[in-house]
Design a protein around this motif. Sequence first.
Motif, PDB file in Angstrom:
ATOM      1  N   GLN A  99       0.773  -1.232   0.165  1.00  0.00           N
ATOM      2  CA  GLN A  99       0.054   0.025   0.198  1.00  0.00           C
ATOM      3  C   GLN A  99       0.828   1.144   0.101  1.00  0.00           C
ATOM      4  O   GLN A  99       1.686   1.501   1.080  1.00  0.00           O
ATOM      5  CB  GLN A  99      -0.871   0.072   1.162  1.00  0.00           C
ATOM      6  N   TYR A 101      -0.302   4.262   0.338  1.00  0.00           N
ATOM      7  CA  TYR A 101      -0.818   4.821   1.561  1.00  0.00           C
ATOM      8  C   TYR A 101      -1.398   4.086   2.596  1.00  0.00           C
ATOM      9  O   TYR A 101      -2.370   3.232   2.034  1.00  0.00           O
ATOM     10  CB  TYR A 101      -1.392   6.096   1.336  1.00  0.00           C
ATOM     11  N   ASP A 103      -3.582   1.800   4.669  1.00  0.00           N
ATOM     12  CA  ASP A 103      -5.239   1.904   5.141  1.00  0.00           C
ATOM     13  C   ASP A 103      -5.104   0.315   5.434  1.00  0.00           C
ATOM     14  O   ASP A 103      -5.579  -0.596   4.736  1.00  0.00           O
ATOM     15  CB  ASP A 103      -6.223   2.238   3.963  1.00  0.00           C
ATOM     16  N   PHE A 106      -8.346  -1.834   4.429  1.00  0.00           N
ATOM     17  CA  PHE A 106      -8.840  -1.885   3.199  1.00  0.00           C
ATOM     18  C   PHE A 106      -7.899  -2.899   2.532  1.00  0.00           C
ATOM     19  O   PHE A 106      -6.883  -2.248   1.758  1.00  0.00           O
ATOM     20  CB  PHE A 106      -8.894  -0.469   2.382  1.00  0.00           C
ATOM     21  N   LEU A 108      -7.553  -4.141  -0.477  1.00  0.00           N
ATOM     22  CA  LEU A 108      -7.709  -4.425  -1.810  1.00  0.00           C
ATOM     23  C   LEU A 108      -6.886  -3.447  -2.531  1.00  0.00           C
ATOM     24  O   LEU A 108      -6.484  -2.357  -1.988  1.00  0.00           O
ATOM     25  CB  LEU A 108      -8.971  -4.228  -2.326  1.00  0.00           C
ATOM     26  N   PRO A 109      -6.193  -3.500  -3.717  1.00  0.00           N
ATOM     27  CA  PRO A 109      -5.341  -2.567  -4.361  1.00  0.00           C
ATOM     28  C   PRO A 109      -5.938  -1.426  -4.987  1.00  0.00           C
ATOM     29  O   PRO A 109      -7.415  -1.411  -5.294  1.00  0.00           O
ATOM     30  CB  PRO A 109      -4.889  -3.220  -5.491  1.00  0.00           C
ATOM     31  N   ARG A 110      -5.640  -0.135  -4.639  1.00  0.00           N
ATOM     32  CA  ARG A 110      -6.090   0.925  -4.978  1.00  0.00           C
ATOM     33  C   ARG A 110      -4.900   1.640  -6.038  1.00  0.00           C
ATOM     34  O   ARG A 110      -3.825   1.054  -6.563  1.00  0.00           O
ATOM     35  CB  ARG A 110      -6.188   2.213  -3.891  1.00  0.00           C
ATOM     36  N   ALA A 111      -5.362   2.720  -6.897  1.00  0.00           N
ATOM     37  CA  ALA A 111      -4.542   3.139  -7.951  1.00  0.00           C
ATOM     38  C   ALA A 111      -3.070   3.250  -7.747  1.00  0.00           C
ATOM     39  O   ALA A 111      -2.262   2.817  -8.768  1.00  0.00           O
ATOM     40  CB  ALA A 111      -5.233   4.507  -8.220  1.00  0.00           C
ATOM     41  N   ASP A 113      -1.083   1.632  -5.366  1.00  0.00           N
ATOM     42  CA  ASP A 113      -0.547   0.521  -4.774  1.00  0.00           C
ATOM     43  C   ASP A 113       0.016  -0.372  -5.762  1.00  0.00           C
ATOM     44  O   ASP A 113      -0.118  -0.563  -7.096  1.00  0.00           O
ATOM     45  CB  ASP A 113      -1.713  -0.327  -4.059  1.00  0.00           C
TER      46      ASP A 113
END
Length: 125
Positions: A99, A101, A103, A106, A108-111, A113
């Motif tokens: 990650q 940032y 979290d 959460f 699951l991958p974010r933009a 990550d």
Amino acid sequence: QVRLVESGGGSIQPGGTLMLSCVASGITFSSYCMGWFRQAPGAEREGVGVIGTGGISLYYTDPVKGRFTISRDNAKNTLYLQMNSLKPQDSAMYYCLAQKYCDINFPLPRALDYYGLGTQVTVSS
């Protein structure tokens, strides 16, 4: 270049145990919250859990809580997923997540990550 390389998957009978590993390079591993998510064929991505940078903070999703344990070795840039009491519904491709940032809630991958190519886990009798 960031690389996350998962290993340790395989085929196992219900009730069995597997340990997955993820070796990270190209990032300051100790500064990243790390996690695991999974995806079965034809299904949505499903979070497994996240571990904080120091290895103390942990979050697990309900399907795996009490059976799976996430740990990390910052000296080895390695993330682990100990999976016990495996069930057929645990069958999926398992992905390591870094990650950008943190979290913790959460998994699951974010933009921004990073995640690897995955390792396959098949639970079947």
